[in-house]
Design an enzyme around this catalytic site. Structure first.
Site, PDB file in Angstrom:
ATOM      1  N   GLU A   1       9.044  15.526  16.229  1.00 53.28           N
ATOM      2  CA  GLU A   1       9.761  15.518  14.726  1.00 53.28           C
ATOM      3  C   GLU A   1       8.977  16.591  13.916  1.00 53.28           C
ATOM      4  O   GLU A   1       7.818  16.525  14.045  1.00 53.28           O
ATOM      5  CB  GLU A   1       9.471  14.047  14.219  1.00 53.28           C
TER       6      GLU A   1
ATOM      7  N   CYS B   1      13.327  10.413   8.138  1.00 48.63           N
ATOM      8  CA  CYS B   1      13.074   9.885   9.702  1.00 48.63           C
ATOM      9  C   CYS B   1      14.369  10.083  10.334  1.00 48.63           C
ATOM     10  O   CYS B   1      14.440  10.263  11.659  1.00 48.63           O
ATOM     11  CB  CYS B   1      12.495   8.521   9.631  1.00 48.63           C
TER      12      CYS B   1
ATOM     13  N   GLU C   1       9.036   1.077  11.116  1.00 45.56           N
ATOM     14  CA  GLU C   1      10.399   2.252  10.911  1.00 45.56           C
ATOM     15  C   GLU C   1       9.588   3.472  11.139  1.00 45.56           C
ATOM     16  O   GLU C   1       8.739   4.033  10.338  1.00 45.56           O
ATOM     17  CB  GLU C   1      10.809   2.045   9.895  1.00 45.56           C
TER      18      GLU C   1
ATOM     19  N   LYS D   1       0.886  -1.230   0.085  1.00 45.68           N
ATOM     20  CA  LYS D   1       0.124   0.067   0.082  1.00 45.68           C
ATOM     21  C   LYS D   1       0.847   1.026   0.021  1.00 45.68           C
ATOM     22  O   LYS D   1       1.621   1.585   0.963  1.00 45.68           O
ATOM     23  CB  LYS D   1      -0.800  -0.186   1.279  1.00 45.68           C
TER      24      LYS D   1
HETATM   25  P1  NAI Z   1       1.411   8.515   7.960  1.00 47.15           P
HETATM   26  O1  NAI Z   1       2.083   7.676   9.090  1.00 47.15           O
HETATM   27  O2  NAI Z   1       0.035   8.829   8.241  1.00 47.15           O
HETATM   28  O3  NAI Z   1       1.550   7.820   6.482  1.00 47.15           O
HETATM   29  C1  NAI Z   1       2.458   6.652   6.250  1.00 47.15           C
HETATM   30  C2  NAI Z   1       1.696   5.603   5.452  1.00 47.15           C
HETATM   31  O4  NAI Z   1       0.815   5.084   6.610  1.00 47.15           O
HETATM   32  C3  NAI Z   1       1.026   6.270   4.262  1.00 47.15           C
HETATM   33  O5  NAI Z   1       1.002   5.156   3.551  1.00 47.15           O
HETATM   34  C4  NAI Z   1      -0.526   6.267   4.762  1.00 47.15           C
HETATM   35  O6  NAI Z   1      -1.453   5.977   3.783  1.00 47.15           O
HETATM   36  C5  NAI Z   1      -0.669   5.166   5.922  1.00 47.15           C
HETATM   37  N1  NAI Z   1      -1.535   5.309   6.955  1.00 47.15           N
HETATM   38  C6  NAI Z   1      -2.122   6.388   7.288  1.00 47.15           C
HETATM   39  N2  NAI Z   1      -3.005   6.256   8.358  1.00 47.15           N
HETATM   40  C7  NAI Z   1      -3.078   4.829   8.383  1.00 47.15           C
HETATM   41  C8  NAI Z   1      -3.907   3.830   9.329  1.00 47.15           C
HETATM   42  N3  NAI Z   1      -4.789   4.315   9.998  1.00 47.15           N
HETATM   43  N4  NAI Z   1      -3.633   2.602   8.816  1.00 47.15           N
HETATM   44  C9  NAI Z   1      -2.788   2.126   8.272  1.00 47.15           C
HETATM   45  N5  NAI Z   1      -2.017   3.054   7.467  1.00 47.15           N
HETATM   46  C10 NAI Z   1      -2.147   4.416   7.640  1.00 47.15           C
HETATM   47  O7  NAI Z   1       2.492   9.894   7.947  1.00 47.15           O
HETATM   48  P2  NAI Z   1       1.854  11.314   7.365  1.00 47.15           P
HETATM   49  O8  NAI Z   1       0.669  11.602   7.954  1.00 47.15           O
HETATM   50  O9  NAI Z   1       2.197  11.336   5.917  1.00 47.15           O
HETATM   51  O10 NAI Z   1       3.060  12.264   8.025  1.00 47.15           O
HETATM   52  C11 NAI Z   1       2.947  12.433   9.577  1.00 47.15           C
HETATM   53  C12 NAI Z   1       4.305  12.545  10.126  1.00 47.15           C
HETATM   54  O11 NAI Z   1       4.828  11.262   9.955  1.00 47.15           O
HETATM   55  C13 NAI Z   1       5.356  13.538   9.494  1.00 47.15           C
HETATM   56  O12 NAI Z   1       5.215  14.821   9.519  1.00 47.15           O
HETATM   57  C14 NAI Z   1       6.568  13.008  10.127  1.00 47.15           C
HETATM   58  O13 NAI Z   1       6.952  13.615  11.207  1.00 47.15           O
HETATM   59  C15 NAI Z   1       6.033  11.332  10.197  1.00 47.15           C
HETATM   60  N6  NAI Z   1       6.576  10.463   9.059  1.00 47.15           N
HETATM   61  C16 NAI Z   1       7.605   9.627   9.180  1.00 47.15           C
HETATM   62  C17 NAI Z   1       8.343   8.748   7.950  1.00 47.15           C
HETATM   63  C18 NAI Z   1       9.296   7.906   8.247  1.00 47.15           C
HETATM   64  O14 NAI Z   1      10.066   7.718   7.419  1.00 47.15           O
HETATM   65  N7  NAI Z   1       9.530   7.443   9.650  1.00 47.15           N
HETATM   66  C19 NAI Z   1       7.691   8.917   6.748  1.00 47.15           C
HETATM   67  C20 NAI Z   1       6.520   9.653   6.727  1.00 47.15           C
HETATM   68  C21 NAI Z   1       5.870  10.811   7.679  1.00 47.15           C
END
Ligand code: NAI
Ligand code: MG
Length: 503
Positions: A406, A309, A275, A199
């Site tokens: 973050e 990250c 991660e 996904k």
């Molecule tokens: P997110 O954690 O919401 O999104 C990442 C993935 O998770 C996307 O594919 C999204 O569709 C999916 N997702 C979202 N809600 C979900 C749920 N309830 N169940 C299953 N999958 C779900 O991150 P977002 O909203 O894009 O970014 C928010 C913050 O997260 C950023 O500002 C950053 O701080 C952090 N982040 C960290 C990352 C990393 O590499 N560790 C990457 C992206 C965001």
């Protein structure tokens, strides 16, 4: 510095891909979402719609999981030899490399990052990851184990372990390195013989869909890789909660990571690897070579616009050098050429989305309101896209949000220290533990601090050095398990102990 001249247009094959109809990859076929819905893909440098893709949801996840289950249980995939699996992965790497320019453009248009960076880092790292994992296919070994069994005196046994694929894997990836995160996830899953439902992030679906085309071209059997574009709350949540998924691997926010754990626990106790976020300390010791440490500190936070990250978002500098280092890092920040990623001179593109731009700017506002000062930057760049100025914050306090949370943008918070013992404890004072770095000419000190950092990656006299062979992942709330290296192979296999009584 903002680039004002126009960015050149993309290659005709990139444009042709953008113009294609984008469906879901299920059981080797491109199919529409069952709901028939689509959603738009925007170029974050302009806010313009560049493509649209199918909006998969729980119904499509169900079909994809069923296809992955069929491919795992029978047919061609489980009957392939390890060498044949390796050959498919290597072929995929070759195809990706042949199409490097197109992938770099798609990544730049979709995510905003400089095309040159995608061409030099994201795509080659993904190619290398597939090749590295291709090599593992033939080296996934069990052990033979001498056993004693005290209640069966005189009995003879032959005991050994098998490492078997964990099964159907759900993989949920973010938007900061769309292609590379797909590779980090798919590589070990395919090397071990698992099947996958991937996904992708709703912000950046394009390169994974193009990769899906190459997966078909490489000749992977139907259903081995299924790719769903769609939203987190619908498609992502359905995958994490699916009772027929054996493992879920997630990269993204710590908040969603906790939801994934909950969904796994409440459904079928599927295995989970995570991660997650970070707030990584970058430490400059007084004996560091500042000519390397200053640009190193800028790279640590500004690479990928801070949307990393492992970004070095807390910069620790000794009091005696604070002004010199901050001046140097601020000059580096001010000189960064910000603009559309497709511009040949671009060094930093926009944030991935309006939401991310707003999120970063609200952190800036809160820091400035609480008394932090922006030596350089501090606000959004007005214009068409979602740009934020590279920012260096000083006068920070430990309790500020900009120190604790973050930000995931081009914002570094500088902290002056006096005492090295206190420094180590302050550097570790975070709910996260993804990465850390130390700059020093004293190599023993470098190793000593590396040992004391509660973080999954520590860099000494460098930052953001990644390799397919190096395990990557977090301590504390930065995650569970590791990506890449042999550690990832382990996490996509189950161990089976077989005991034969010799007659
Ligand atoms: P997110 O954690 O919401 O999104 C990442 C993935 O998770 C996307 O594919 C999204 O569709 C999916 N997702 C979202 N809600 C979900 C749920 N309830 N169940 C299953 N999958 C779900 O991150 P977002 O909203 O894009 O970014 C928010 C913050 O997260 C950023 O500002 C950053 O701080 C952090 N982040 C960290 C990352 C990393 O590499 N560790 C990457 C992206 C965001
Ligand atoms: Mg989210």
């Amino acid at each position: 510095m903002f680039l004002t001249s126009a960015a050149p247009s993309c290659l005709s094959k990139t444009q042709a891909f953008l113009d294609r109809e984008h469906k879901l990859l299920i059981d080797g076929e491109w199919v529409s979402a069952q709901s028939g819905k689509m959603f738009e893909v925007k170029n974050p440098a302009t806010g313009e719609v560049i493509s649209s893709v199918a909006e998969g949801d729980a119904a499509d996840i169900n079909s994809a999981v069923a296809a992955a289950r069929r491919a795992f249980e029978g047919g061609e995939w489980p009957s392939l030899t390890a060498s044949q699996r390796g050959k498919l992965l290597w072929k995929l790497a070759d195809l990706l490399e042949e199409n490097l320019a197109e992938f770099a453009e798609l990544e730049s248009l979709d995510n905003g990052k400089p095309r040159a960076v995608a061409a030099a880092a994201d795509v080659p790292l993904a190619v290398d990851l597939f090749r590295y994992m291709a090599g593992w296919t033939t080296k996934i070994e069990g052990t033979t184990i001498p056993i004693s069994v005290p209640y069966m005196p005189g009995a003879e046994f032959h005991s050994y372990t098998l490492r078997e694929p964990v099964g159907v894997v759900g993989q949920i990836i973010p938007w900061n390195f769309p292609l590379l995160m797909a590779a980090w996830k798919l590589g070990p899953a395919l090397a071990t013989g698992c099947t996958v439902v991937l996904k992708v992030a709703e912000e950046t679906p394009l390169t994974a869909l193009r990769l899906g085309e190459l997966i078909r071209e490489a000749g992977f059997p139907n259903g081995v890789v299924n790719i769903i574009t769609g939203f987190g709350e619908t498609a992502g949540a359905a995958l994490a909660a699916h009772p027929d998924v054996d493992k879920v691997a997630f990269t993204g926010s710590t908040e969603v990571g906790k939801l994934i754990v909950k969904a796994a626990g409440e459904s079928n106790l599927k295995k989970v690897t995570l991660e997650l976020g970070g707030k990584s300390p970058n430490i400059i010791l007084p004996d560091a070579d500042l000519a390397a440490a200053i640009p190193g500190a800028a790279n640590a936070i500004f690479f990928n616009h801070g949307q990393c990250c492992c970004a070095g978002s807390r910069l620790f500098v000794h009091k005696s050098q604070f002004d010199e280092v901050i001046d140097g890092v601020s000059k580096q920040a001010a000189a960064i050429q910000v603009g559309p990623g497709m511009h040949p001179d671009c060094q930093m593109g926009p944030m991935v989305s309006q939401i991310q731009q707003d999120r970063v700017c609200s952190y800036l506002d809160s820091g400035l309101k609480q008394g932090a000062e922006a030596v350089v930057g501090g606000k959004r760049v007005n214009g068409g896209g979602y740009f934020v100025e590279p920012t260096v914050l000083v006068n920070t306090q430990p309790n500020m949000q900009v120190i604790q949370e973050e930000i995931f943008g081009p914002v570094v918070a500088a902290i002056a220290y006096e005492d090295v013992e206190q420094l180590v404890s302050d550097a570790n004072d975070s709910i996260y533990g993804l990465a850390a770095a130390v700059w020093t000419r004293d190599i023993s000190k470098g190793h000593q601090i590396a040992r004391r950092m509660r973080a999954g990656s520590v860099w000494v006299n460098c930052y953001n050095v990644f390799d397919a062979a190096l395990p990557f992942g977090g301590y504390k709330q930065s995650g569970w398990g590791r990506e890449m290296g042999y550690e990832a192979i382990n996490l996509y296999t189950e161990t089976k102990a077989v005991t034969v009584q010799l007659q």
